[in-house]
Each structure stands twice: as structure tokens, then as C-alpha cells.
Motif scaffolding. Structure first.
Motif, mmCIF file in Angstrom:
data_model
loop_
_atom_site.group_PDB
_atom_site.id
_atom_site.type_symbol
_atom_site.label_atom_id
_atom_site.label_comp_id
_atom_site.label_asym_id
_atom_site.label_seq_id
_atom_site.Cartn_x
_atom_site.Cartn_y
_atom_site.Cartn_z
ATOM 1 N N LYS A 171 15.058 -6.014 -29.052
ATOM 2 C CA LYS A 171 14.423 -6.518 -27.827
ATOM 3 C C LYS A 171 14.026 -8.058 -27.200
ATOM 4 O O LYS A 171 14.887 -8.046 -25.968
ATOM 5 C CB LYS A 171 13.442 -5.949 -27.660
ATOM 6 N N SER A 172 13.819 -8.782 -27.651
ATOM 7 C CA SER A 172 14.377 -9.891 -27.899
ATOM 8 C C SER A 172 15.101 -10.687 -27.058
ATOM 9 O O SER A 172 16.191 -11.306 -26.972
ATOM 10 C CB SER A 172 13.833 -10.938 -29.031
ATOM 11 N N ASP A 188 3.576 -18.371 -31.920
ATOM 12 C CA ASP A 188 4.945 -18.476 -31.908
ATOM 13 C C ASP A 188 6.051 -19.517 -31.669
ATOM 14 O O ASP A 188 7.131 -20.249 -32.070
ATOM 15 C CB ASP A 188 5.226 -18.040 -30.836
ATOM 16 N N LYS A 189 5.757 -20.473 -30.811
ATOM 17 C CA LYS A 189 6.102 -21.592 -30.138
ATOM 18 C C LYS A 189 6.186 -23.109 -31.846
ATOM 19 O O LYS A 189 7.298 -22.987 -31.507
ATOM 20 C CB LYS A 189 5.368 -22.998 -29.069
ATOM 21 N N GLY A 235 3.984 -4.413 -33.217
ATOM 22 C CA GLY A 235 4.629 -5.492 -33.870
ATOM 23 C C GLY A 235 4.580 -4.551 -35.378
ATOM 24 O O GLY A 235 5.137 -4.577 -36.495
ATOM 25 N N GLN A 236 3.038 -4.562 -35.683
ATOM 26 C CA GLN A 236 2.177 -4.279 -37.360
ATOM 27 C C GLN A 236 3.117 -2.800 -37.359
ATOM 28 O O GLN A 236 3.408 -3.121 -38.762
ATOM 29 C CB GLN A 236 0.966 -3.641 -37.509
ATOM 30 N N VAL A 237 2.881 -2.302 -36.561
ATOM 31 C CA VAL A 237 4.180 -0.212 -36.540
ATOM 32 C C VAL A 237 4.703 -0.688 -37.191
ATOM 33 O O VAL A 237 5.540 -0.167 -38.387
ATOM 34 C CB VAL A 237 3.403 0.344 -35.785
ATOM 35 N N PHE A 297 12.451 -14.292 -27.282
ATOM 36 C CA PHE A 297 11.112 -14.055 -28.817
ATOM 37 C C PHE A 297 10.586 -14.194 -28.880
ATOM 38 O O PHE A 297 9.432 -13.133 -29.411
ATOM 39 C CB PHE A 297 12.120 -14.719 -30.280
ATOM 40 N N LYS A 298 9.442 -14.679 -28.039
ATOM 41 C CA LYS A 298 8.297 -15.817 -27.929
ATOM 42 C C LYS A 298 7.672 -14.118 -27.327
ATOM 43 O O LYS A 298 6.558 -13.428 -27.471
ATOM 44 C CB LYS A 298 8.187 -16.724 -27.129
ATOM 45 N N GLU A 299 8.447 -13.994 -25.819
ATOM 46 C CA GLU A 299 7.828 -12.442 -24.756
ATOM 47 C C GLU A 299 7.829 -11.527 -25.047
ATOM 48 O O GLU A 299 6.972 -10.299 -24.768
ATOM 49 C CB GLU A 299 8.556 -13.393 -23.557
ATOM 50 N N ASN A 300 8.617 -11.337 -26.200
ATOM 51 C CA ASN A 300 8.888 -9.751 -26.846
ATOM 52 C C ASN A 300 9.210 -9.779 -27.961
ATOM 53 O O ASN A 300 8.550 -9.253 -28.737
ATOM 54 C CB ASN A 300 10.852 -9.755 -26.820
ATOM 55 N N HIS A 301 7.918 -10.634 -28.739
ATOM 56 C CA HIS A 301 6.990 -10.543 -30.217
ATOM 57 C C HIS A 301 8.004 -10.145 -30.996
ATOM 58 O O HIS A 301 8.018 -9.682 -31.996
ATOM 59 C CB HIS A 301 6.228 -9.863 -29.830
ATOM 60 N N GLY A 302 9.383 -11.178 -31.115
ATOM 61 C CA GLY A 302 10.337 -10.748 -31.644
ATOM 62 C C GLY A 302 10.087 -11.459 -33.291
ATOM 63 O O GLY A 302 11.360 -11.833 -34.253
#
Ligand code: FES
Ligand code: FES
Lengths: 786, 155
Positions: free
Chosen positions: B144-145, A14-15, A672-674, B91-96
Motif C-alpha cells: 500500500k505504501s 516512524d520518522k 498491522g498486527q493482524v 510509508f508513514k501514512e500507510n503504516h508500512g
């Protein structure tokens, strides 16, 4: 906090994405690069009388212009074929890299202009004169067989005519049924629309007579195989395919398209790197589309409302050329799923695949399984209504009972395990099904029609057992490879042939290593997406990366553990049989001896004290895993909607999804996929439609006309799970990438019909636009008034 | 052709470009900041959103020349991987994010949304992000993010 299997570990990737450091194909530039722009047909169907490239070739900045006549290598190939009912083979017409003599859809590439700048390439392409002799377009799937001939010698524009199941038994069931429920549904055509448009950057290396292609691919190794072995007919080692970060795929980036092949081919001709990136319009016109089936369904019921037979006759629109897996989608990924999660003794299906003068159609998230689920769940609801049963209870009555596994369906598959009632129950609980009628009457006081819709689905993932795929017409294997390299310092590099385009493999795969070897997540590096750096692999599609690729990693780890135990035994002066490995430590049973994984890794590379007579130094293992069977995720989604009769607008007020994906590695990523899958399914059911006019012009070729789901179109979702671990892979996993897109469209359409059923509405086609819904309400009222 | 000089992330970028160069192309091709993406050709997707004087703008809808004299901030300018902006962190923490392609534009839009409306409700957030398309996440975790980001930003 644990970083192993089952933990919602935050994503390693993600970063870079969040700071703008992702590296997608179009972000890469090479010294001396030039730009390609394709001249595309603006006519759906025509003979090419002549192409004049002279003026374009002399325009400012132009380096080269090529047409189909210049190209001396083959075009895209078909990766899957099926036998016809009469025993003959699927018709596989040639697909040239640039049109030769004929164009077959709007967007068909006719010529390529390569210039110093993109702007110059675009301007010069306007100067390419193509003289067409227009032919009648073939757009309508129902009448495609009587349309103008699209491919020479291909009768009735039919690519194939395939069947599966026992026709006689099924017709007997229908003839002796106490009720036959009939329904015709259409699965609307969709455009996959990953947000990153396709792109390619090809470079030729004169010194080694080899190519490097950077491309937006879900399966870089397959791209290399097809380019080298089938198109260019050169050794595979002469092509390196790199798929860097990929901005979504959903199926559209599985195949080798003409653009990357032409750029690669031309890079040798002009000896300069060539870049091409689609704009969104080109993406709409040329990315393989999805769905586009018409299904005629007949369901036989006995007097106890148990299903006794199912017959489905399907027409599939496959477009102007046969894309790589186009044949598999409506046949083996569709016909085989027609039993759903129901106990159906007799099933028969016939599928006819037609050419039309439209964009080729291939796999889109779910690929065949959403179409199977849609038709089945629609007819299940219709049947429940006809017999006057609750929609959930009618399903429950017909579920395969949990003690019937392994369950052999009437359409070739054997489900290894499942338990469908708990998922149904949980979804019903999540949405408070039992109090729905109260909510319906409350809504009706506000002038709204409220409805609830159930969809119970099954899918076949972990594509695919090679032997099964081969027997069914697949031309590739379905295995996956993985290498696990333990570095001298104990850090670990995993290479895989799967390739993430948003699924978070770097995180999930690291979790498997963490769980098994006890090293921290941060010590695990994933290498993927580069044909030179990872072993041959099949790529990412069909919810296979974990269920096949992840299991391959687990198998490579098995080998690492086995060898490590021998090294540890030597270090601890014990027998390997007595060594146990747990939490990153080797111990000897019944003693207090122990040695750390890191010490073993070091010993493997600095083998001063090492059993060199019997064991090679080093600690690196590769595994190829070919699954025994598909995996079978299943579950129930329930949608609740409110329809505004004044506008026809459907508001989704609640959504409950309960899925059985087997064991979960990273629940956060699974969820997330769902979510993403449901959103695409809602898009199909409510908003999206690829619409052609009668001349074969795609009227929905931009975001102005093709309605993508946006944040304000969707609700938040309730997601839950049940778990029956897969019985035939080491991780007990099934795959979760497509379930949402498979389950959701019928849940939503059933909810809309349920909302309007008090008005006598029994049908609704996708997408259920406000206009369509409004009209259904109006029509029902005028019927009532008569 | 003419020289255009833009202030991007506090740095002056001076390049000779065609008069019709779009801001997004200047950012990506000339300034080499490839975090700003291009996802469409009709100003509909929001993959290209940057801030111009603190206001989020679709960089595909304006010419580079029009941005002269303004302060432009791209995704590269709001945080680093060692020191993420609170919205990036959220965004990272909430899988955004999944594929990450819409993410830079989404984060830039979210920051502006939250700075204008510190107590944005779910509906405000969904309405406010209407100009940004994400094909992967279904928006659930983005919403959520953004909520979490708003809190982190001191909402
Ligand atoms: S690229 Fe600017 S809105 Fe799509
Ligand atoms: S994360 Fe892929 S488009 Fe949003």
C-alpha cells in the motif's frame, strides 16, 4: 482529527526509523570497545574431552579467551515449572553459560574469544581446539525417550509429564460417544527470525562496580533481574539494562541468553566494553525455536453432532536445554486453551516435554495457543467432514452460546465474555462464503482445485494474573507498572515496563493519555526499555502490553485526575466532589467556573496558591496493575486457495479475518498486527520448517534454506472486527499481537484439504510445500485408479 | 589496509580499512551511518540496500573498494525528518513499518522500483520487493505504501 482512543493516529516513532535514525543495539559503540565471537559446537551431542585455547589466546588482537571452566557465575534459569503426573517436579538441568564437559546442540557455546576487532576474534576462534567424544544425537521427538541420555540423571530425556482436566470423564465421553474422530497432527518447528539479529554491548564501570548492558530485549527488567539475582548474585542496582530500539522479537528476545551474560561477565574481567552481534546463521542456531509438538487427538460427538469430550496427548520437543518459558508453552499456554470457543463438557490432556539435542524451544508468536488452535481446528474440520456437515455450521453448532458467559471451561480458564457467531458471520460475508461453490466449479474449469478453510480461534492474552500464574508454576508476577509524570508546563512523560519492538507503544500509549487528560499526542513522551529510567516491569510478550501495561497507565492517570481535581477545587474555591474533568478542563457543577489542566499542572509545581496542608505538591503518579483474569480475544479467519495440480503450488486467493479484540485504541496499528500475524501463520503453514538431519545438524540455517514469507508469497488481507469489550479491565481491551499467527495456519491447511477433498485427500501436514501437495494429489489419483 | 574514499550522500568519507571490508561495514562502522542494516549473511534479506549511482544494491554483497568513484546514497541521504522523501512519507501514512529494521532497505528498494515502473501494479510491487524480507508487516501495508509513494513521486 481526534488523537484519542479509537483514532488511527500515525505513529510517532516512524520518522526516526524512516530516516535511518533508529537506534538499535548494534548501532551503539563505546570507546575502547572490543568484540566477542563464540566458538560453537558443530556436533549435536558430545562429551568435551579437552579445549585448548593457548594458540588462540596468542593470536593477533586477542584480548582474552574463556571457556566454561573460567566462568564462575550461573547460567540461564527456568522461569516456569509444572508438577509431573506423579507429583514430582519438572526436571531442571543446569545450563552453563559456556558448555561444561558436554555439548547438547549444534551451536552450543563452548568458548568465547574477545579481540580488538571482530575479524580478529573470528580468526582466532578458529584456533581454539576442542576435542570431542561424540555421542548419539537425539533428534526425533517420537523416539526421544529411548535416545542417549542428554542430561545426567534425567530419565527418558523427559523434562516433565503433565496433565490437566478430568481423565475419567473424558474417557467416559469417548466410550459413550456416537462417533469418535481421531487425528494426529504435527506442529512444525519454526525459527522466529526477527529481522534484527540479537546483539549485546556490555560495559563495566570500575568506579561504581556496576554494569551497563545494551541488549536486544523484549523485557529489559527481567534481563536485569535474572542477571543480577540468579546468575551474578549481585544487587540489581548494580546492573543497568537498556534495550534501545528493538527490531522485532516474536518471543525470541524475551529470555536472557548466554551471549549477553558472558559479555557482561567478561566486561569486568577485561575492563573494556564488549560487543557481540549474531550473524543470521548464529540466530538460526541459537535463538530459541518455536512450536514442535505432536498431538494425538480424540474428539467425542453425540448423535446430534455436539461435542461431548476431547482428549489430547501431546509430545513437545524442548531441545537441549530448558529455556525460560519452555515449560509454560506446551502446558499452561496450550492445555488450557483446548476448549477453544466450543462448549466441551469434558477435556483431558497429557503433555510430555522432551529434551533432544537440538536448539532450545520456547515461545514464538502465540506460544502454545497456535498449537492448541491448530489441533482443534483441524479436528473440527475432520469431524465436520465425517458427519457431513458444513465446516462453518458444525462450528456454529458447538460454539459457546453468547448467554453462557462467564464460561468456565473444562481446562481451568474462565472466559469473561465473548460472542462468536457474529465474527463467523462477518468473516463469511467478507469472503462471500455462500457463493464459494460457484467459484470452485469455475476454478475447476481452469484445471485448478479451489478450497475454502475456516478457523475459529480463541486465545488467552494479558499475561498474566499473578495469583493464577503463581498457582500454575510461574515464577514471576504478571503485572505491569506505569508512571505518569505531568511536567510543570503540562507536557507528560509516561514510563512503562512494557517495551515496544515494533508495536508502536509510543503512539498507542500516548493516545490513552490524550483521551484521558485532553493533552495533544505530541505533548506525551514515552520512556521505556531502560531499567534505570522506568519502574520495574515485565516487558512485552503474550499480547500483554496494552491489556496489562496500558491499563496500568490508565490507573496512574486515574490517580493524576483525582489529585488534579483537588488542586482544581482549591483554585476554583470549590469542593473536590463538585469538580468535573472533561476534555482537559476542570469545571464546577452548576457554575461557569473552569480551569485548564495546564493551570493545575503549573499550580502543582509552583504551589503559591495550593492546599499544602493537605496535599503534596507535584503531579506524578505510579500504578502497578495486576489483572484479575486473562483477556480472551477470539474470532474467525477464512482462507481461500487455489491448488495447481500440475505443480502442487498453493495460491492464496483471498483471506478474511474477523477478530474481537475488545476496544481498539489505534485501529491502524491493530490491523498491522493482524497482517503480520497472518503472514507468520501462512509462513508456518506453507513455507517454514526448521529441519534437522539425523545427526542433529540444522539443515535450514540460512535464508537460502529456511523459507521466509516474502512479498510475492502473500495476498492482501481483508480485516474486520466485532467487539465485546473485556469486562475486567478499565480500557475494555484484549490484545491483538498474536491472533493472526494463531488463527491462520489451520485456516490455510483446512482450505488446502477442502480443495483436494474431491480427490479424497483428508490430511496435509505443515508446511504444505508444493512437493507435498503434488504428492498428495498423485497418491489420491493412484488410489482412485486401483 | 588501505585508504578508501567513498562519496556517500554527497560527502566524501575517507578511511583506512582492510581490503576485504564490505561496503555495508564501511557505511555503518566507518562512515557511522547506521540506518543501513545487516539482517543476514547470505544476501537474502535486503536490510542493507543502498543506491549506487541510482541503482539499488545490497551493500553486503560488495566490497567498499568496488564502490570507489560511485555516488552512494543511503537512507540518511534521501530525506530528513522535516522533509521526508515522498516514499518515506507514504510509508508513514500507510503504516508500512513496525519495528523499522527492514524499513531503510525496503524504502530504498521501493524508490528504485517506482522510478523504473511508475505504474507498478500490486503484483509488480510484490515481485519487485521479493529481495527484501519483512518479518513484521505481512507486506500488506508495504505494498500500500509503495503504491501511495509512487503516486506522490508523480507516477
Ligand atoms: S544484509 Fe544484505 S541482504 Fe541481508
Ligand atoms: S518492520 Fe520489522 S522487519 Fe519489517
Amino acid at each position: 482529527m481526534s488523537e484519542g482512543i479509537g483514532a488511527s493516529v500515525q505513529r510517532k516513532e516512524d520518522k526516526k526509523f524512516l530516516t535511518g535514525k533508529g537506534r538499535y543495539t548494534d548501532d551503539i559503540n563505546r570507546a575502547g570497545q572490543v568484540y566477542a565471537h563464540f566458538v560453537r559446537s558443530d556436533i549435536a551431542h558430545a562429551n568435551i574431552k579437552s579445549i585448548n585455547t593457548k594458540v588462540a589466546a596468542e593470536a593477533s588482537g586477542v584480548v582474552a579467551v574463556y571457556t566454561g571452566e573460567d566462568i564462575d557465575v550461573g547460567g540461564p534459569i527456568c522461569g516456569w515449572v509444572v508438577p509431573n503426573r506423579d507429583g514430582s517436579a519438572t526436571h531442571e538441568p543446569p545450563h552453563p553459560l559456556l558448555a561444561k564437559g558436554k555439548v547438547r546442540f549444534v551451536g552450543d557455546a563452548v568458548a568465547v574469544v574477545i579481540a580488538e576487532s571482530l575479524q580478529e576474534a573470528k580468526s582466532a576462534s578458529e584456533l581454539v581446539e576442542v576435542d570431542y567424544d561424540e555421542l548419539p544425537a537425539v533428534v526425533n521427538l517420537e523416539t526421544a525417550s529411548s535416545g542417549a541420555e542428554i542430561h545426567e540423571g534425567m530419565a527418558e530425556n523427559r523434562y516433565f509429564d503433565w496433565e490437566l482436566g478430568d481423565e475419567e470423564a473424558t474417557d467416559n465421553a469417548l466410550n459413550s460417544a456416537s462417533r469418535v474422530v481421531k487425528l494426529t497432527v504435527r506442529n512444525n518447528r519454526l525459527v522466529p527470525n526477527p529481522m534484527e539479529p540479537r546483539s549485546a554491548l556490555a560495559e563495566y564501570d570500575e568506579l561504581n562496580d556496576s554494569y551497563t548492558l545494551y541488549t536486544t530485549s523484549q523485557s529489559p527488567h527481567l534481563t536485569r533481574l535474572v542477571l543480577a539475582a540468579f546468575m551474578f548474585q549481585i544487587p540489581e542496582s548494580k546492573i543497568r539494562v537498556v534495550a534501545p530500539d528493538v527490531g522485532g522479537g516474536f518471543g525470541a528476545k524475551i529470555y536472557v541468553y548466554v551471549e549477553e551474560a558472558v559479555c557482561t561477565w567478561a566486561s569486568k574481567k577485561i575492563k573494556r566494553p564488549i560487543k557481540w552481534t549474531a550473524d543470521r546463521t548464529q540466530a538460526f542456531l541459537t535463538d530459541a525455536h518455536g512450536r514442535d509438538h505432536i498431538n494425538n487427538i480424540q474428539l467425542a460427538l453425540d448423535s446430534n453432532n455436539k461435542i461431548t469430550g476431547l482428549r489430547v496427548d501431546t509430545l513437545a520437543n524442548l531441545g537441549g536445554y530448558l529455556s525460560a518459558f519452555a515449560v509454560a508453552v506446551p502446558t499452561y499456554l496450550h492445555g488450557t486453551l483446548l476448549s477453544g470457543l466450543y462448549d466441551i463438557p469434558a477435556i483431558y490432556t497429557n503433555v510430555k516435554g522432551y529434551a533432544t539435542t537440538t536448539t532450545p524451544v520456547d515461545a514464538y508468536r502465540g506460544a502454545g495457543r497456535p498449537e492448541a488452535t491448530y489441533l482443534l481446528e483441524r479436528v473440527m474440520d475432520q469431524a465436520a467432514r465425517e458427519v457431513g456437515m458444513d465446516q462453518a455450521e458444525f462450528r456454529r453448532l458447538n460454539f459457546i452460546p453468547k448467554d453462557a458467559f462467564p464460561y468456565q471451561t473444562a481446562v481451568a480458564l474462565q472466559y469473561d465474555i465473548g460472542d462468536y457467531e457474529p465474527a463467523l458471520d462477518k468473516a463469511m460475508e467478507m469472503i462471500d462464503y455462500k457463493n464459494f461453490e460457484n467459484r470452485r466449479s469455475e476454478a475447476s474449469k481452469r484445471g485448478k482445485y479451489r478450497g475454502i478453510g475456516v478457523s475459529s480461534y480463541i486465545e488467552a492474552c494479558g499475561i498474566a494474573p499473578s495469583a493464577v500464574a503463581g498457582a500454575l508454576g510461574g515464577r514471576v508476577g504478571g503485572w505491569e507498572s506505569a508512571s505518569v509524570r505531568v511536567d510543570p508546563t503540562g507536557t507528560i512523560t509516561v514510563t512503562t515496563g512494557a517495551h515496544s519492538h515494533g508495536q508502536g507503544h509510543a503512539t498507542t500509549f500516548a493516545q490513552i493519555v490524550t483521551e484521558r487528560l485532553g493533552v495533544p499526542n505530541s505533548s506525551v513522551e514515552l520512556v521505556h526499555g531502560d531499567s534505570d529510567r522506568s519502574p520495574f516491569g515485565m516487558g512485552t510478550y503474550g499480547s500483554r502490553s496494552l491489556a496489562v501495561g496500558g491499563v496500568a497507565i490508565s490507573k496512574a492517570i486515574d490517580k493524576i485526575v483525582e489529585k488534579s481535581k483537588k488542586i482544581a477545587a482549591h483554585l476554583m474555591e470549590a469542593s473536590a466532589d463538585d469538580v468535573e474533568f472533561k476534555d482537559g478542563k476542570f469545571t464546577v457543577a452548576g457554575t461557569d467556573k473552569e480551569t485548564a489542566f495546564g493551570d493545575v499542572a503549573l499550580a502543582a509545581y509552583v504551589p503559591h496558591n495550593y492546599p499544602l496542608e493537605t496535599l503534596e505538591p507535584g503531579l506524578e503518579e505510579t500504578a502497578f496493575y495486576d489483572p484479575m483474569n486473562f483477556t480472551y480475544p477470539a474470532g474467525t479467519h477464512i482462507a481461500e486457495v487455489e491448488v495447481d495440480p500440475a505443480t502442487g503450488v498453493v495460491e492464496i486467493v483471498d483471506w478474511a479475518a474477523c477478530d474481537d479484540f475488545g476496544n481498539l485504541i489505534n485501529p491502524m496499528i491493530v490491523e498491522g498486527q493482524v497482517h503480520g500475524g497472518i503472514a507468520q501463520g501462512i509462513g508456518q503453514a506453507l513455507l517454514e520448517n526448521a529441519h534437522y538431519d539425523e545427526n542433529g545438524q540444522l539443515l535450514t540455517a540460512s535464508y537460502m534454506d529456511y523459507c521466509m514469507p516474502r512479498a510475492d508469497d502473500l495476498p492482501s488481507f481483508k480485516v474486520g472486527y466485532t467487539n465485546t469489550p473485556c469486562t475486567h479491565n478499565d480500557l475494555g481491551v484484549k490484545g491483538c499481537g498474536e491472533a493472526g499467527a494463531i488463527a491462520s495456519p489451520p485456516a490455510l491447511i483446512n482450505a488446502i484439504i477442502n480443495a483436494l477433498s474431491p480427490l479424497g485427500v483428508t490430511d496435509m501436514s505443515m508446511p504444505a510445500t508444493p512437493q507435498k501437495v503434488w504428492k498428495a494429489i498423485q497418491d489420491s489419483q493412484s488410489v482412485a485408479a486401483e | 589496509m588501505g585508504e578508501i574514499s567513498l562519496n556517500i550522500n554527497g560527502k566524501v568519507e575517507k578511511h583506512d580499512v582492510g581490503d576485504n571490508t564490505l561496503l555495508v561495514d564501511f557505511i555503518r562502522e566507518n562512515a557511522g551511518l547506521t540506518g543501513t542494516h545487516v539482517g543476514c549473511d547470505t544476501s537474502q534479506c535486503g536490510a542493507c540496500v543502498v543506491h549506487i549511482d541510482g541503482v539499488s544494491v545490497k551493500a553486503c554483497t560488495m566490497l567498499a573498494a568496488q564502490a570507489q568513484g560511485s555516488e552512494i546514497t543511503t537512507i540518511e541521504g534521501i530525506g530528513t525528518s522535516d522533509a521526508l522523501h515522498p516514499m518515506q512519507e507514504a510509508f508513514k501514512e500507510n503504516h508500512g513499518l513496525q519495528c523499522g529494521f527492514c524499513t531503510p532497505g525496503m524504502v530504498m528498494s521501493a524508490i528504485e522500483l517506482v522510478s523504473k515502473n511508475k505504474n507498478a501494479s500490486e503484483k509488480d510491487i510484490r515481485d519487485g520487493l521479493e529481495g527484501n524480507i519483512c518479518r513484521c508487516t505481512g507486506y500488506h501495508n508495504i505494498v500500500k505504501s509503495v503504491k501511495a509513494g509512487a503516486e506522490k513521486m508523480g507516477g
